[in-house]
Design a protein around this motif. Structure first.
Motif, PDB file in Angstrom:
ATOM      1  N   ASP A   1      10.772  34.524 -43.107  1.00 45.02           N
ATOM      2  CA  ASP A   1      10.309  33.354 -43.831  1.00 45.02           C
ATOM      3  C   ASP A   1      10.946  33.326 -45.205  1.00 45.02           C
ATOM      4  O   ASP A   1      10.970  34.331 -45.902  1.00 45.02           O
ATOM      5  CB  ASP A   1       8.792  33.437 -43.970  1.00 45.02           C
ATOM      6  CG  ASP A   1       8.191  32.136 -44.479  1.00 45.02           C
ATOM      7  OD1 ASP A   1       8.954  31.297 -44.974  1.00 45.02           O
ATOM      8  OD2 ASP A   1       6.966  32.010 -44.362  1.00 45.02           O
TER       9      ASP A   1
ATOM     10  N   THR B   1       4.160  21.408 -45.217  1.00 43.38           N
ATOM     11  CA  THR B   1       5.582  21.617 -44.945  1.00 43.38           C
ATOM     12  C   THR B   1       6.416  20.369 -45.185  1.00 43.38           C
ATOM     13  O   THR B   1       7.543  20.453 -45.682  1.00 43.38           O
ATOM     14  CB  THR B   1       5.767  22.094 -43.492  1.00 43.38           C
ATOM     15  OG1 THR B   1       4.917  23.220 -43.257  1.00 43.38           O
ATOM     16  CG2 THR B   1       7.205  22.510 -43.252  1.00 43.38           C
TER      17      THR B   1
ATOM     18  N   SER C   1      14.350  26.637 -43.671  1.00 41.43           N
ATOM     19  CA  SER C   1      13.048  27.204 -43.315  1.00 41.43           C
ATOM     20  C   SER C   1      12.008  26.105 -43.132  1.00 41.43           C
ATOM     21  O   SER C   1      11.203  26.138 -42.187  1.00 41.43           O
ATOM     22  CB  SER C   1      12.592  28.183 -44.405  1.00 41.43           C
ATOM     23  OG  SER C   1      11.270  28.622 -44.175  1.00 41.43           O
TER      24      SER C   1
ATOM     25  N   ASP D   1       9.897  24.934 -39.651  1.00 46.09           N
ATOM     26  CA  ASP D   1       8.457  24.741 -39.531  1.00 46.09           C
ATOM     27  C   ASP D   1       8.108  23.350 -39.006  1.00 46.09           C
ATOM     28  O   ASP D   1       7.031  23.149 -38.436  1.00 46.09           O
ATOM     29  CB  ASP D   1       7.782  24.962 -40.886  1.00 46.09           C
ATOM     30  CG  ASP D   1       7.833  26.420 -41.321  1.00 46.09           C
ATOM     31  OD1 ASP D   1       8.020  27.296 -40.453  1.00 46.09           O
ATOM     32  OD2 ASP D   1       7.688  26.675 -42.537  1.00 46.09           O
TER      33      ASP D   1
END
Length: 211
Positions: free
Chosen positions: A1, A130, A164, A168
């Motif tokens: 992550d 996100t 990243s 997600d």
């Protein structure tokens, strides 16, 4: 992550003398006090970092905000006592303060604003927002590309963070393209066997879907 990826951006952008938090004396576990003001008051106590324990773990959010403002190290969202990054709502509140303060002294296209946007984005990411994280990182990337060009190492770091966020959001094709760009930059700047390139390769390995 990669939520904590931009740690190379924690340097003080303004600089100033800083206040230090008081360290409360040891006391019963059921009687915590704020390590800054050494009081309880009616405000709830929070534990904003993972490293502080015992009587030094608790603060008032308002005291933490005053301490952060006194330091004027807007991009430094770490606890000066345990050196761990602040987390959760506490970190988000500080990042919002930092961005507001930096916007009062920096042009909106200044790369320093991109740095703070990245910190704020990652705070939102930790809290599960996100899509908002992605939006802020896209704006940070735009600022950095305009300031540095598309192939700068700073751009590569933001590309990796943005990848990243795409992961997600299950945007795997976009994630792959972003990682390819980041890897190309880091290999060109530091070499294919460099730690910087290795970090991007690890990101490829961590992808949830192979495109």
């Amino acid at each position: 992550d990669l939520h904590s990826f931009p740690t190379r951006r924690s340097s003080d952008l303004i600089g100033n003398a800083e206040l230090q938090p008081y360290m409360a004396p040891s006391m019963a576990a059921d009687s915590p006090i704020c390590r800054f003001c050494l009081d309880t008051t009616d405000e709830d106590l929070i534990s904003p970092c993972a490293g502080c324990r015992g009587s030094s773990a608790f603060v008032h959010a308002s005291c933490l905000s005053r301490f952060y403002r006194s330091r004027k190290r807007w991009c430094d969202l770490s606890c000066p006592t345990c050196k761990h990054q602040y987390t959760g709502i506490a970190a988000l509140n500080l990042a919002q303060i930092g961005l507001t303060e930096m916007r009062s002294t920096h042009d909106e296209e200044d790369p320093a604003i991109a740095v703070m946007l990245s910190h704020l984005a990652n705070c939102y990411g930790y809290l599960g927002h996100t899509a908002l994280r992605q939006k802020l990182l896209e704006r940070a990337l735009q600022i950095e590309e305009n300031a540095y060009g598309p192939n700068h190492p700073e751009v590569a770091i933001t590309l990796a963070n943005l990848a990243s966020a795409c992961n997600d959001l299950a945007e795997y094709a976009k994630q792959r393209n972003l990682l390819c760009r980041a890897l190309h930059i880091q290999e060109r700047e530091h070499g294919p066997d460099s730690p910087e390139a290795a970090v991007i390769l690890i990101c490829f390995a961590d992808r949830k879907s192979v495109v």
